[in-house]
Structures are given as structure tokens and as C-alpha cells.
Design a protein around this motif. Structure first.
Motif, mmCIF file in Angstrom:
data_model
loop_
_atom_site.group_PDB
_atom_site.id
_atom_site.type_symbol
_atom_site.label_atom_id
_atom_site.label_comp_id
_atom_site.label_asym_id
_atom_site.label_seq_id
_atom_site.Cartn_x
_atom_site.Cartn_y
_atom_site.Cartn_z
ATOM 1 N N ALA A 48 0.856 -1.197 0.000
ATOM 2 C CA ALA A 48 0.000 0.000 0.000
ATOM 3 C C ALA A 48 0.885 1.238 0.000
ATOM 4 N N GLY A 49 0.540 2.192 -0.855
ATOM 5 C CA GLY A 49 1.315 3.416 -0.986
ATOM 6 C C GLY A 49 2.340 3.375 -2.103
ATOM 7 N N ALA A 50 2.653 2.181 -2.607
ATOM 8 C CA ALA A 50 3.627 2.062 -3.698
ATOM 9 C C ALA A 50 3.107 2.784 -4.936
ATOM 10 N N ARG A 51 4.015 3.383 -5.670
ATOM 11 C CA ARG A 51 3.652 4.142 -6.870
ATOM 12 C C ARG A 51 4.221 3.462 -8.110
ATOM 13 N N PHE A 52 3.543 3.704 -9.230
ATOM 14 C CA PHE A 52 3.968 3.089 -10.482
ATOM 15 C C PHE A 52 3.506 3.925 -11.669
ATOM 16 N N VAL A 53 4.080 3.616 -12.816
ATOM 17 C CA VAL A 53 3.661 4.218 -14.076
ATOM 18 C C VAL A 53 3.097 3.100 -14.935
ATOM 19 N N GLY A 54 1.911 3.335 -15.481
ATOM 20 C CA GLY A 54 1.283 2.377 -16.388
ATOM 21 C C GLY A 54 1.390 2.879 -17.813
ATOM 22 N N ARG A 62 -1.235 5.792 -27.726
ATOM 23 C CA ARG A 62 -0.459 5.348 -26.558
ATOM 24 C C ARG A 62 -0.447 6.463 -25.526
ATOM 25 N N TRP A 63 -0.454 6.086 -24.247
ATOM 26 C CA TRP A 63 -0.392 7.059 -23.176
ATOM 27 C C TRP A 63 0.102 6.381 -21.901
ATOM 28 N N PHE A 64 0.415 7.190 -20.923
ATOM 29 C CA PHE A 64 0.843 6.641 -19.641
ATOM 30 C C PHE A 64 -0.003 7.273 -18.543
ATOM 31 N N THR A 65 -0.064 6.560 -17.433
ATOM 32 C CA THR A 65 -0.801 7.027 -16.260
ATOM 33 C C THR A 65 0.069 6.816 -15.033
ATOM 34 N N PHE A 66 -0.320 7.455 -13.954
ATOM 35 C CA PHE A 66 0.381 7.300 -12.679
ATOM 36 C C PHE A 66 -0.548 6.575 -11.718
ATOM 37 N N GLY A 67 -0.013 5.581 -11.036
ATOM 38 C CA GLY A 67 -0.830 4.797 -10.121
ATOM 39 C C GLY A 67 -0.242 4.741 -8.724
ATOM 40 N N ARG A 68 -1.116 4.414 -7.790
ATOM 41 C CA ARG A 68 -0.722 4.235 -6.393
ATOM 42 C C ARG A 68 -1.516 3.081 -5.829
ATOM 43 N N VAL A 69 -0.818 2.139 -5.192
ATOM 44 C CA VAL A 69 -1.495 1.002 -4.570
ATOM 45 C C VAL A 69 -2.262 1.508 -3.351
ATOM 46 N N VAL A 70 -3.530 1.165 -3.292
ATOM 47 C CA VAL A 70 -4.403 1.587 -2.192
ATOM 48 C C VAL A 70 -4.522 0.468 -1.150
ATOM 49 N N ASP A 71 -4.803 -0.747 -1.611
ATOM 50 C CA ASP A 71 -4.948 -1.909 -0.721
ATOM 51 C C ASP A 71 -4.029 -3.021 -1.203
ATOM 52 N N ASN A 83 -4.182 8.057 -11.877
ATOM 53 C CA ASN A 83 -4.286 9.488 -12.161
ATOM 54 C C ASN A 83 -3.599 9.764 -13.480
ATOM 55 N N PHE A 84 -4.018 10.835 -14.126
ATOM 56 C CA PHE A 84 -3.297 11.364 -15.274
ATOM 57 C C PHE A 84 -2.828 12.740 -14.834
ATOM 58 N N GLY A 85 -1.565 12.813 -14.415
ATOM 59 C CA GLY A 85 -1.087 14.036 -13.759
ATOM 60 C C GLY A 85 -1.848 14.177 -12.449
ATOM 61 N N PRO A 86 -2.403 15.370 -12.184
ATOM 62 C CA PRO A 86 -3.135 15.562 -10.936
ATOM 63 C C PRO A 86 -4.613 15.140 -11.002
ATOM 64 N N TRP A 110 -14.019 -1.759 -11.527
ATOM 65 C CA TRP A 110 -13.526 -0.467 -12.011
ATOM 66 C C TRP A 110 -14.499 0.619 -11.574
ATOM 67 N N THR A 111 -13.945 1.671 -10.976
ATOM 68 C CA THR A 111 -14.734 2.835 -10.584
ATOM 69 C C THR A 111 -14.174 4.034 -11.329
ATOM 70 N N ASP A 112 -15.033 4.692 -12.088
ATOM 71 C CA ASP A 112 -14.645 5.843 -12.896
ATOM 72 C C ASP A 112 -14.591 7.091 -12.021
ATOM 73 N N HIS A 113 -13.443 7.726 -11.965
ATOM 74 C CA HIS A 113 -13.280 8.958 -11.184
ATOM 75 C C HIS A 113 -13.024 10.173 -12.070
ATOM 76 N N ARG A 114 -13.121 10.000 -13.391
ATOM 77 C CA ARG A 114 -12.835 11.109 -14.299
ATOM 78 C C ARG A 114 -13.875 12.216 -14.169
ATOM 79 N N PRO A 115 -13.421 13.450 -14.179
ATOM 80 C CA PRO A 115 -14.368 14.562 -14.221
ATOM 81 C C PRO A 115 -15.164 14.511 -15.533
#
Length: 154
Positions: A48-54, A62-71, A83-86, A110-115
Motif C-alpha cells: 500500500a502506498g507504492a507508486r507506479f507508471v502504467g 499510446r499514453w501513460f498514467t500514474f498509479g498508487r497502490v491503495v490496498d 491518475n493522469f497528472g493531478p 472499475w470505478t470511474d473517477h474522471r471529471p
């Protein structure tokens, strides 16, 4: 509450299948969209808390995203936020339930959090994200099941 959720029964122990899912650099083996994942050297996972790039691909895009392990609860739950940036994008959750005879049920959600504005902006590029993820979850679970059962979950 998740926007999408799908389950599959796997003939391997929950702790073994959890080990496959939580090894995020292997996600490209199961996912039709994620091509690879790299852990942050500052917070390597799968804790938990570990970060990664997808790194992802749909067709030529093609694109990349930033991730963080929650559980990260071995044999029970593995989840991560994207996240994509902030900008928050989504929450992906894998729940594991042990069944009889060394089998388990794996549920991917999957839970969509996009604005809303971001959803509208990217729809012409990616199409209907819910429909795409619904198909993607099914493919991911089938590939995960095949890999877990072929290797005995290792």
C-alpha cells in the motif's frame, strides 16, 4: 460503488492468484490495454502506498498514467488508483475469495473517477470507456485464469 464488476472462478489458491495480480509489471500479460507497468524506484510495490507508471495502448494511441497502490492484503484484496497528472481517473480493485478444493473467485472492479469534462474530451479518441473497460475486464480475467491455472498460480 464500482461502475463495473466481473467475477471468475480460478482453479488456484487465492494467495497465488493475488501474487500474480499484485505483480503489476506482469499486468501487460493479462490486460488488453495496459502494455507494461514500472514501479517507482522510491516506492516499489506491491505494498500500500507504492507508486507506479502504467503504459497503455488502444490501437495507435499510446499514453501513460500514474498509479498508487491503495490496498495490498495478500489473498484478499489488491487495489490501485490511477491518475493522469493531478487528475483522478479511476480505481481498480481485485477481490479474492477462497473456495473449496483450492479454487478461488476473483472479482475485478472499475470505478470511474474522471471529471465529466475529461470524459467528454476523450470520448472521441477512446469511445465509450465503460463499454471498453467491460470488455477489457472480461479479457483480463480470462487471461489471468489461464495463466494461474497453467502455472498452478505461480
Amino acid at each position: 460503488m464500482p461502475d463495473l464488476s466481473e467475477s471468475i472462478t480460478v482453479s488456484a489458491p487465492a494467495t497465488s492468484v493475488y501474487g500474480l495480480v499484485s505483480d503489476l509489471p506482469r499486468m501487460g500479460e493479462w490486460s488488453p490495454e495496459c502494455t507494461r507497468v514500472t514501479w517507482s524506484p522510491r516506492t516499489p510495490g506491491p505494498a500500500a502506498g507504492a507508486r507506479f507508471v502504467g503504459h497503455n495502448r488502444v490501437g495507435a494511441i499510446r499514453w501513460f498514467t500514474f498509479g498508487r497502490v491503495v490496498d495490498a492484503v495478500p489473498g484478499e484484496r489488491f487495489s490501485f488508483s490511477i491518475n493522469f497528472g493531478p487528475v483522478p481517473i479511476s480505481l481498480w480493485t481485485y477481490d479474492f475469495a477462497s473456495l473449496d478444493a483450492g479454487c478461488c473467485q476473483v472479482t475485478e472492479s472499475w470505478t470511474d473517477h474522471r471529471p465529466a469534462a475529461l470524459r467528454a474530451l476523450f470520448r472521441p479518441l477512446f469511445g465509450d470507456r465503460t463499454r471498453r473497460n467491460d470488455r477489457g475486464i472480461k479479457v483480463t480475467l480470462e487471461r489471468l485464469k489461464a495463466a494461474a491455472e497453467a502455472s498452478g498460480g505461480r
